[in-house]
Write a protein that holds these residues in place. Structure first.
Motif, PDB file in Angstrom:
ATOM      1  N   THR A  58      -7.254  92.590  33.129  1.00 35.45           N
ATOM      2  CA  THR A  58      -8.160  92.010  32.138  1.00 35.45           C
ATOM      3  C   THR A  58      -9.508  91.687  32.776  1.00 35.45           C
ATOM      4  OG1 THR A  58      -6.307  91.070  30.880  1.00 35.45           O
ATOM      5  CG2 THR A  58      -8.482  90.114  30.501  1.00 35.45           C
ATOM      6  N   ASP A  59      -9.470  91.158  34.003  1.00 34.48           N
ATOM      7  CA  ASP A  59     -10.712  90.890  34.725  1.00 34.48           C
ATOM      8  C   ASP A  59     -11.457  92.185  35.054  1.00 34.48           C
ATOM      9  OD1 ASP A  59     -10.337  88.172  34.624  1.00 34.48           O
ATOM     10  OD2 ASP A  59      -9.485  88.017  36.640  1.00 34.48           O
ATOM     11  N   VAL A  60     -10.686  93.238  35.394  1.00 34.18           N
ATOM     12  CA  VAL A  60     -11.314  94.543  35.654  1.00 34.18           C
ATOM     13  C   VAL A  60     -12.038  95.032  34.403  1.00 34.18           C
ATOM     14  CG1 VAL A  60     -10.849  96.985  36.127  1.00 34.18           C
ATOM     15  CG2 VAL A  60      -9.750  95.213  37.512  1.00 34.18           C
ATOM     16  N   ALA A  61     -11.402  94.880  33.251  1.00 33.42           N
ATOM     17  CA  ALA A  61     -12.033  95.284  31.992  1.00 33.42           C
ATOM     18  C   ALA A  61     -13.353  94.547  31.793  1.00 33.42           C
ATOM     19  CB  ALA A  61     -11.092  95.021  30.819  1.00 33.42           C
ATOM     20  N   ASP A  62     -13.365  93.273  32.149  1.00 30.74           N
ATOM     21  CA  ASP A  62     -14.601  92.497  32.034  1.00 30.74           C
ATOM     22  C   ASP A  62     -15.677  93.034  32.970  1.00 30.74           C
ATOM     23  OD1 ASP A  62     -16.411  90.368  31.549  1.00 30.74           O
ATOM     24  OD2 ASP A  62     -15.652  89.332  33.328  1.00 30.74           O
ATOM     25  N   ILE A  63     -15.298  93.317  34.202  1.00 35.04           N
ATOM     26  CA  ILE A  63     -16.267  93.757  35.206  1.00 35.04           C
ATOM     27  C   ILE A  63     -16.927  95.072  34.791  1.00 35.04           C
ATOM     28  CG2 ILE A  63     -16.504  94.583  37.588  1.00 35.04           C
ATOM     29  CD1 ILE A  63     -14.191  92.623  38.286  1.00 35.04           C
ATOM     30  N   ILE A  64     -16.139  96.020  34.282  1.00 30.62           N
ATOM     31  CA  ILE A  64     -16.693  97.336  33.960  1.00 30.62           C
ATOM     32  C   ILE A  64     -17.331  97.371  32.576  1.00 30.62           C
ATOM     33  CG2 ILE A  64     -15.051  98.501  35.471  1.00 30.62           C
ATOM     34  CD1 ILE A  64     -13.529  99.415  33.010  1.00 30.62           C
ATOM     35  N   GLY A  65     -17.125  96.316  31.783  1.00 34.75           N
ATOM     36  CA  GLY A  65     -17.748  96.266  30.461  1.00 34.75           C
ATOM     37  C   GLY A  65     -16.938  96.994  29.425  1.00 34.75           C
ATOM     38  N   ALA A  66     -15.725  96.523  29.133  1.00 33.49           N
ATOM     39  CA  ALA A  66     -14.832  97.215  28.206  1.00 33.49           C
ATOM     40  C   ALA A  66     -14.163  96.236  27.256  1.00 33.49           C
ATOM     41  CB  ALA A  66     -13.780  98.003  28.977  1.00 33.49           C
ATOM     42  N   ASN A  67     -13.898  96.691  26.023  1.00 32.77           N
ATOM     43  CA  ASN A  67     -13.191  95.880  25.025  1.00 32.77           C
ATOM     44  C   ASN A  67     -11.718  96.237  25.021  1.00 32.77           C
ATOM     45  OD1 ASN A  67     -15.524  94.553  23.893  1.00 32.77           O
ATOM     46  ND2 ASN A  67     -16.043  96.513  22.943  1.00 32.77           N
ATOM     47  N   SER A 101     -23.875  98.423  36.110  1.00 26.84           N
ATOM     48  CA  SER A 101     -22.536  98.998  36.216  1.00 26.84           C
ATOM     49  C   SER A 101     -22.493 100.227  37.103  1.00 26.84           C
ATOM     50  CB  SER A 101     -22.020  99.353  34.818  1.00 26.84           C
ATOM     51  OG  SER A 101     -20.792 100.027  34.907  1.00 26.84           O
ATOM     52  N   THR A 102     -23.520 101.061  37.062  1.00 28.14           N
ATOM     53  CA  THR A 102     -23.462 102.357  37.741  1.00 28.14           C
ATOM     54  C   THR A 102     -24.211 102.396  39.063  1.00 28.14           C
ATOM     55  OG1 THR A 102     -25.385 103.130  36.500  1.00 28.14           O
ATOM     56  CG2 THR A 102     -23.213 103.592  35.558  1.00 28.14           C
ATOM     57  N   SER A 103     -25.002 101.377  39.391  1.00 25.94           N
ATOM     58  CA  SER A 103     -25.744 101.398  40.651  1.00 25.94           C
ATOM     59  C   SER A 103     -24.789 101.270  41.829  1.00 25.94           C
ATOM     60  CB  SER A 103     -26.767 100.255  40.678  1.00 25.94           C
ATOM     61  OG  SER A 103     -26.116  98.999  40.567  1.00 25.94           O
ATOM     62  N   ALA A 104     -25.157 101.881  42.941  1.00 29.87           N
ATOM     63  CA  ALA A 104     -24.293 101.907  44.124  1.00 29.87           C
ATOM     64  C   ALA A 104     -24.425 100.612  44.901  1.00 29.87           C
ATOM     65  CB  ALA A 104     -24.643 103.102  45.003  1.00 29.87           C
ATOM     66  N   ARG A 105     -23.766  99.593  44.415  1.00 29.35           N
ATOM     67  CA  ARG A 105     -23.760  98.308  45.096  1.00 29.35           C
ATOM     68  C   ARG A 105     -22.445  97.609  44.773  1.00 29.35           C
ATOM     69  NH1 ARG A 105     -28.428  95.340  41.434  1.00 29.35           N
ATOM     70  NH2 ARG A 105     -27.306  95.366  39.451  1.00 29.35           N
ATOM     71  N   ILE A 143      -3.148 101.614  40.934  1.00 33.73           N
ATOM     72  CA  ILE A 143      -4.000 101.205  39.825  1.00 33.73           C
ATOM     73  C   ILE A 143      -4.907 102.368  39.440  1.00 33.73           C
ATOM     74  CG2 ILE A 143      -5.807  99.600  39.065  1.00 33.73           C
ATOM     75  CD1 ILE A 143      -4.696  97.582  41.067  1.00 33.73           C
ATOM     76  N   ASP A 144      -4.968 102.681  38.164  1.00 37.51           N
ATOM     77  CA  ASP A 144      -5.871 103.706  37.645  1.00 37.51           C
ATOM     78  C   ASP A 144      -6.802 103.054  36.625  1.00 37.51           C
ATOM     79  OD1 ASP A 144      -5.051 106.119  38.965  1.00 37.51           O
ATOM     80  OD2 ASP A 144      -3.228 106.058  37.774  1.00 37.51           O
ATOM     81  N   VAL A 145      -8.085 103.283  36.820  1.00 39.35           N
ATOM     82  CA  VAL A 145      -9.097 102.816  35.876  1.00 39.35           C
ATOM     83  C   VAL A 145      -9.864 104.043  35.408  1.00 39.35           C
ATOM     84  CG1 VAL A 145     -11.056 101.282  35.491  1.00 39.35           C
ATOM     85  CG2 VAL A 145      -9.281 100.641  37.146  1.00 39.35           C
ATOM     86  N   SER A 146      -9.683 104.415  34.153  1.00 36.36           N
ATOM     87  CA  SER A 146     -10.310 105.617  33.619  1.00 36.36           C
ATOM     88  C   SER A 146     -11.234 105.229  32.477  1.00 36.36           C
ATOM     89  CB  SER A 146      -9.242 106.591  33.117  1.00 36.36           C
ATOM     90  OG  SER A 146      -9.820 107.798  32.689  1.00 36.36           O
ATOM     91  N   SER A 152     -19.187 102.901  35.066  1.00 35.75           N
ATOM     92  CA  SER A 152     -18.312 103.407  36.122  1.00 35.75           C
ATOM     93  C   SER A 152     -17.275 102.363  36.521  1.00 35.75           C
ATOM     94  CB  SER A 152     -19.151 103.784  37.345  1.00 35.75           C
ATOM     95  OG  SER A 152     -18.318 104.039  38.459  1.00 35.75           O
ATOM     96  N   PRO A 153     -16.021 102.779  36.768  1.00 35.49           N
ATOM     97  CA  PRO A 153     -15.000 101.826  37.220  1.00 35.49           C
ATOM     98  C   PRO A 153     -15.195 101.362  38.653  1.00 35.49           C
ATOM     99  CG  PRO A 153     -14.110 104.053  37.193  1.00 35.49           C
ATOM    100  CD  PRO A 153     -15.469 104.134  36.570  1.00 35.49           C
ATOM    101  N   LEU A 154     -16.130 101.953  39.391  1.00 38.47           N
ATOM    102  CA  LEU A 154     -16.340 101.580  40.791  1.00 38.47           C
ATOM    103  C   LEU A 154     -16.762 100.123  40.954  1.00 38.47           C
ATOM    104  CD1 LEU A 154     -18.136 104.827  41.988  1.00 38.47           C
ATOM    105  CD2 LEU A 154     -15.898 104.017  42.765  1.00 38.47           C
ATOM    106  N   LYS A 155     -17.304  99.519  39.920  1.00 42.66           N
ATOM    107  CA  LYS A 155     -17.715  98.124  40.001  1.00 42.66           C
ATOM    108  C   LYS A 155     -16.536  97.183  40.207  1.00 42.66           C
ATOM    109  CE  LYS A 155     -21.965  98.048  40.230  1.00 42.66           C
ATOM    110  NZ  LYS A 155     -22.522  97.579  41.496  1.00 42.66           N
ATOM    111  N   ALA A 156     -15.327  97.644  39.917  1.00 43.63           N
ATOM    112  CA  ALA A 156     -14.147  96.779  40.047  1.00 43.63           C
ATOM    113  C   ALA A 156     -13.550  96.795  41.451  1.00 43.63           C
ATOM    114  CB  ALA A 156     -13.081  97.210  39.034  1.00 43.63           C
TER     115      ALA A 156
END
Length: 272
Positions: A58-67, A101-105, A143-146, A152-156
């Motif tokens: 649920t926290d991952v969903a928040d980080i990547i910006g998902a409902n 979300s998509t910047s490399a940081r 864990i799979d984040v698609s 991008s899921p990389l933010k998580a």
């Protein structure tokens, strides 16, 4: 060489690129007796049950910006758990949010996550395992984040690594499909990336040895991480360092490091 994306793409329709992060973590310990191994498995069941894993996703969903649309979770007997969350992208994302979300940081730490949001699907499955002879017990979580869309899921990554306290981390990130701009030109990736490591915090990079295997032309990125140093007492289950002779502690540490190296390199290294 696939042409890299430009900063802002005016799209025809919606962004249908699929970005998938496959994230495998390993937790290793030494549990000498059958009773200690049972205690370890009970600890894993308590620490990584379906409720806690649901909170993490649920926290991952928040980080990547998902409902979040739907949550399915299950604990297994004798051990293990699975969670699947279906998510959808928010209808409107500001350019500022997309850029973040998509910047490399690196993304946030666990204590920085305070809310919930949305994307495509997130899954986690756990695999506890114990060796009956040498005392080594290994826990794995897959864990799979698609995601489908602009984020991008990389933010998580930062959050997942620090939430799960991993000894070994193996990550695959790939972008599939394409989207078109208003002129009809196909774009096969919409953000800059040359390594998953760009999305990891400096602290993580200091604590882990890392190895990259990337296929840039195919938008495939692979990074493996192994913890550099560890406190042995944190890996002894059922007994502490004071309960062992010094020579036994050295042998146990060698076994733990051997287990880590075999998982990291993906091959058996023979007897100690």
């Amino acid at each position: 060489m696939v042409e890299r994306h430009q900063k802002q793409i005016r799209l025809h329709g919606f962004n249908n690129l699929t970005k998938t992060l496959s994230f495998n973590i390993y937790d290793i310990c030494y549990a000498r007796s059958p009773a200690h191994r049972e205690e370890y498995l009970a600890y894993i069941d308590e620490e990584y049950n379906a409720d806690r894993l649901t909170k993490i996703l649920t926290d991952v969903a928040d980080i990547i910006g998902a409902n979040i649309l739907n949550v399915a979770r299950q604990d297994y007997d004798p051990q293990g758990a699975s969670v699947t969350i279906l998510v959808s992208e928010e209808p409107v994302l500001s350019e500022e949010k997309i850029s973040a979300s998509t910047s490399a940081r690196p993304g946030p730490y666990p204590e920085d996550v305070v809310a919930h949001l949305d994307k495509s699907h997130l899954t986690v499955h756990t695999y506890p395992e114990s060796h009956p002879d040498n005392g080594i017990s290994t826990f794995r979580a897959d864990i799979d984040v698609s995601t489908c869309g602009r984020i991008s899921p990389l933010k998580a990554l930062n959050y997942l690594i620090h939430s799960l306290e991993s000894d070994i981390v193996i990550m695959d990130y790939r972008v599939r499909g394409f989207t078109r701009d208003v002129k009809g030109k196909k774009h096969f990736i919409d953000h800059k990336i040359n390594s998953i490591q760009n999305f990891l915090s400096p602290e993580t990079k200091r604590n882990y040895s890392m190895l990259d295997v990337n296929v840039y032309q195919e938008n495939i990125f692979h990074t493996k991480m192994m913890l550099k140093e560890f406190e042995l007492d944190n890996y002894l289950f059922g007994l502490g360092k004071n309960d062992y002779f010094e020579k036994d502690l050295k042998q146990i540490e060698m076994q733990l490091r051997k287990e880590m190296k075999e998982i990291f390199y993906g091959r058996n290294t023979g007897s100690l």
